[in-house]
Design a protein around this motif. Structure first.
Motif, PDB file in Angstrom:
ATOM      1  N   HIS A  22       0.922  -0.984  -0.111  1.00  0.00           N
ATOM      2  CA  HIS A  22      -0.016  -0.155   0.089  1.00  0.00           C
ATOM      3  C   HIS A  22       0.977   1.358  -0.044  1.00  0.00           C
ATOM      4  CE1 HIS A  22      -2.272   3.224   1.577  1.00  0.00           C
ATOM      5  NE2 HIS A  22      -3.445   2.769   0.911  1.00  0.00           N
ATOM      6  N   MET A  40       1.251  -6.813 -12.389  1.00  0.00           N
ATOM      7  CA  MET A  40       0.425  -6.026 -11.283  1.00  0.00           C
ATOM      8  C   MET A  40      -0.816  -5.566 -11.615  1.00  0.00           C
ATOM      9  SD  MET A  40       0.387  -2.730 -11.149  1.00  0.00           S
ATOM     10  CE  MET A  40       0.908  -1.279 -12.423  1.00  0.00           C
ATOM     11  N   LEU A  42      -3.133  -2.613  -9.970  1.00  0.00           N
ATOM     12  CA  LEU A  42      -3.036  -1.153  -9.288  1.00  0.00           C
ATOM     13  C   LEU A  42      -4.660  -0.835  -8.823  1.00  0.00           C
ATOM     14  CD1 LEU A  42      -0.772   1.856  -9.954  1.00  0.00           C
ATOM     15  CD2 LEU A  42      -3.350   2.001  -9.158  1.00  0.00           C
ATOM     16  N   HIS A  67      -4.150  -2.711 -14.604  1.00  0.00           N
ATOM     17  CA  HIS A  67      -3.335  -3.889 -14.869  1.00  0.00           C
ATOM     18  C   HIS A  67      -2.268  -3.654 -15.657  1.00  0.00           C
ATOM     19  CE1 HIS A  67      -1.806  -8.009 -16.316  1.00  0.00           C
ATOM     20  NE2 HIS A  67      -2.294  -8.326 -15.145  1.00  0.00           N
ATOM     21  N   TYR A  85      -2.910   4.065  -3.093  1.00  0.00           N
ATOM     22  CA  TYR A  85      -3.236   2.799  -3.916  1.00  0.00           C
ATOM     23  C   TYR A  85      -2.463   1.679  -3.463  1.00  0.00           C
ATOM     24  CZ  TYR A  85       1.448   3.872  -5.977  1.00  0.00           C
ATOM     25  OH  TYR A  85       2.743   4.009  -6.028  1.00  0.00           O
ATOM     26  N   TYR A  86      -3.144   0.629  -3.868  1.00  0.00           N
ATOM     27  CA  TYR A  86      -2.629  -0.866  -3.495  1.00  0.00           C
ATOM     28  C   TYR A  86      -1.825  -1.386  -4.990  1.00  0.00           C
ATOM     29  CZ  TYR A  86      -5.138  -1.590   1.024  1.00  0.00           C
ATOM     30  OH  TYR A  86      -5.891  -1.358   2.091  1.00  0.00           O
ATOM     31  N   LEU A  87      -0.682  -2.024  -4.609  1.00  0.00           N
ATOM     32  CA  LEU A  87       0.020  -2.972  -5.903  1.00  0.00           C
ATOM     33  C   LEU A  87      -0.070  -4.324  -5.391  1.00  0.00           C
ATOM     34  CD1 LEU A  87       3.186  -0.700  -6.694  1.00  0.00           C
ATOM     35  CD2 LEU A  87       1.004  -0.957  -7.935  1.00  0.00           C
ATOM     36  N   TYR A  89       1.574  -7.424  -6.697  1.00  0.00           N
ATOM     37  CA  TYR A  89       2.410  -8.093  -7.762  1.00  0.00           C
ATOM     38  C   TYR A  89       2.012  -9.735  -7.986  1.00  0.00           C
ATOM     39  CZ  TYR A  89       5.110  -3.794  -7.969  1.00  0.00           C
ATOM     40  OH  TYR A  89       5.640  -2.512  -7.807  1.00  0.00           O
TER      41      TYR A  89
END
Length: 664
Positions: A22, A40, A42, A67, A85-87, A89
């Motif tokens: 995050h 990833m 997002l 994406h 934002y969240y990533l 992976y």
């Protein structure tokens, strides 16, 4: 994007999570030329940003999901204040044995999981909840945790593609209107335009208007006004918010315009509406009126022969002194009982009217006074009030003393209130302009244990700080917590904080000083420029990051809104009037700079971007600008103008005035 093919692909895939993060980026903290180490997703939590993935450009805001594939180059530039934002992976492969179960077109692609796509989520809450749970679970270790993460990844895929598949037929008229209605109800307090709705739903604004009018019977604009005014009416009846606060909470900055709309809708003014409801409530609260019970059924209405006929002809708004349903015999008994008690009291006190009685009376009066004084003295520590904010209504101290703030450090210091702690980035940045002695660094993300150790009685946050620390409830368990909007308007923000802290007078004093400074510098600046001369604010952050600022920050609020200087025509049309309200600037290519530069150009260089500025100024494009040829380029420090809390804002007025008038 062919979602059916994507579902076939994932149905045969073997996949695992590699990392979940995050991240919060602030305006000026751009992430540039970052090469993705893996595929990833997002997911945007709050804020907005301009994002470039290889050759793909997009503008991301809340509820957007993107994406991208391993090896792609990413640029992220927050567009308004913060971008949270969240990533996620991940690694995914398609076993050779599964090729027969996947469409040939997907098999032929060299990297079928590395496609770029960007979607607006139809049901964002479900996806957001899933990603947040994945982030929390990712903190665990062990084989079981790894197995759990694999299953959660496929749950995410199931939720995501399920929504996208269900929304494929969203082009039908009824579905388009349904989605428009939902968006309006979620965003009615914001500036919702037909163009926004049309862009969101993938149709033209004229088509959206015709569909909406046909199904709802009124235009989208009239529908939004109706929702706003109905919500305002509820606030009038159920809260103690003043008229300006109510108007702002439903999307109107002009309280007089709001009042005219309200009266047009309901036939009476907002204050008359509140007064009428207050009188109606007082009538029902009268203890002499018959109570309404959910247990005892009410008697049917009937004509009462024991009541004088004239009692039914009350004036509107009057509250009867006695309820009309008490028979005369009951009233007689009540009067006799009162008389007997009065006579008994007089007889008991007749022999004690001397000094003892006077002393007793004085003692009683003094005791009552002391009790009242003690009660008043104790009030600030125990009295509370309900405060409405982004996460509901919270009971907060009427006069908070021990306050933690993530973001509003400068606002509090301007009111002579020193918070116990503040977020790392805000604290470090503010040290350049204000005395932060004694303010504890709360970390990034905010450290809940550190906050709890400070024993606050009030926590003030903006939304970007919630996610990385476990959400709203984690803070609210420590102390009453309110979540505010970062308006980036020093006057609006200091009023907000002044009201929250019970420092309204201090806030108005600051506003008076600020307005006096604006008036003084406005006169000085306007004397040196023709009213038709135009201005542009350009920010250079890197060789590929050029921003034209609007009338919000980086001096734009002072230049255009407060001093009334004229923006260049394309700046006015494309930036001030044309971009999303959540963005502070428009990102442009270097070759487009001449299209936006007016008679005067203000340049703000980001820290570390001096090399890019020098390269730009050495170019033929730069040297051919009229503003450059006429020596009308002014330099300001990006860091001094990035934030506009009250302390920075007061300094910015003088800095900008000096820059513009120094050599004129």
């Amino acid at each position: 994007m062919n979602w059916d093919e994507q579902m076939l692909l994932w149905n045969q895939a073997a996949a695992s999570i590699l990392d979940i993060r995050h991240i919060v980026l602030w305006e000026g903290q751009d992430l540039l030329s970052y090469q993705l180490p893996a595929n990833m997703f997002l997911l945007v939590v709050s804020g907005s940003a301009y994002v470039r993935i290889d050759e793909h450009k997009c503008y991301l805001k809340r509820h957007h999901l993107l994406h991208a594939g391993k090896g792609m180059n990413v640029d992220i530039m927050p567009a308004k204040h913060e971008f949270s934002y969240y990533l996620v992976y991940y690694k995914a492969v398609l076993p050779a044995s599964a090729a027969s179960g996947v469409a040939n077109g997907m098999v032929m692609k060299a990297q079928p999981f590395r496609l770029f796509y960007h979607v607006i989520l139809p049901e964002p809450g479900l996806v957001h909840g899933q990603v947040r749970r994945m982030y929390e679970e990712w903190q665990q270790s062990g084989v079981l945790a790894q197995i759990r993460m694999k299953s959660m990844l496929f749950e995410l895929i199931y939720v995501l593609f399920g929504q996208l598949q269900n929304s494929k037929d969203r082009g039908s008229p009824s579905d388009l209107v349904a989605y428009a209605l939902r968006y309006i109800h979620e965003h009615y307090a914001e500036a919702v335009s037909m163009d926004q709705l049309a862009e969101l739903l993938g149709c033209s604004s004229s088509y959206m208007y015709r569909l909406f009018k046909a199904e709802i019977g009124k235009s989208p604009n009239d529908y939004i006004i109706g929702i706003r005014l109905e919500q305002a009416r509820q606030y009038l009846l159920t809260t103690q918010l003043n008229l300006r606060e109510i108007a702002q909470s439903v999307g109107y900055s002009d309280v007089y315009y709001f009042s005219r709309l309200f009266k047009k809708q309901f036939g009476i003014s907002p204050l008359q509406s509140r007064k009428r409801e207050s009188e109606h409530s007082a009538l029902h609260r009268n203890p002499l009126n018959t109570s309404v019970s959910s247990i005892v059924p009410s008697m049917p209405l009937s004509y009462n022969h024991n009541v004088n006929e004239n009692d039914y002809h009350q004036q509107e708004g009057e509250i009867p002194l006695l309820s009309n349903n008490h028979p005369k015999s009951s009233m007689t008994a009540l009067v006799m009982l009162c008389l007997s008690l009065l006579i008994s009291a007089c007889q008991a006190g007749s022999g004690n009217v001397g000094s003892e009685s006077k002393g007793s009376t004085a003692s009683s009066t003094a005791g009552a006074a002391n009790s009242a004084a003690a009660s008043k003295e104790a009030e600030p520590s125990s009295a509370t009030r309900l405060y409405k904010h982004k996460f509901g209504e919270t009971a907060i101290p009427a006069n908070p003393k021990r306050i933690v703030t993530a973001y509003h450090l400068g606002h509090m210091l301007a009111l002579d209130v020193r918070p116990l702690g503040a977020a790392t980035y805000i604290l470090q940045y503010s040290q350049k302009a204000m005395d932060t002695t004694g303010v504890v660094d709360l970390g990034a993300p905010l450290n809940l244990e550190r906050i709890a150790d400070l024993e606050p009685d009030l926590i003030i946050l903006i939304e970007a700080y919630l996610e990385p620390s476990g959400g709203y409830e984690g803070f609210n368990k420590i102390a009453p917590t309110v979540v505010l909007e970062a308006n980036q308007d020093p006057v609006k923000d200091i009023r907000l904080i002044g009201d929250l802290l019970g420092k309204q007078d201090k806030a108005e004093q600051w506003i008076t000083q600020y307005q006096a400074k604006i008036a003084q510098t406005k006169e000085r600046v306007q004397q040196r420029f023709d009213p038709n001369e135009t201005f542009t604010i350009l920010n250079v952050r890197s060789e590929k990051s050029r921003m034209i600022y609007r009338d919000r920050n980086m001096g734009g609020n002072i230049l255009y809104s407060y001093w009334g200087l004229k923006p260049q025509a394309k700046v006015l049309k494309d930036v001030i009037q044309g971009i999303d309200d959540e963005s502070s600037y428009l990102s442009i290519a270097e070759e487009a700079i001449p299209e936006y530069v007016g008679d005067h150009l203000i340049v703000a260089a980001a820290p570390g971007a001096q090399g890019s500025v020098d390269k730009l100024m050495a170019s033929g494009l730069w040297k051919n600008l009229d503003a450059v040829k006429n020596n009308r380029v002014y330099r300001i420090d990006f860091d001094q103008f990035l934030f506009n809390d009250p302390i920075f804002a007061m300094k910015q007025v003088d800095i900008l005035a000096d820059a513009l008038t120094k050599n004129r």
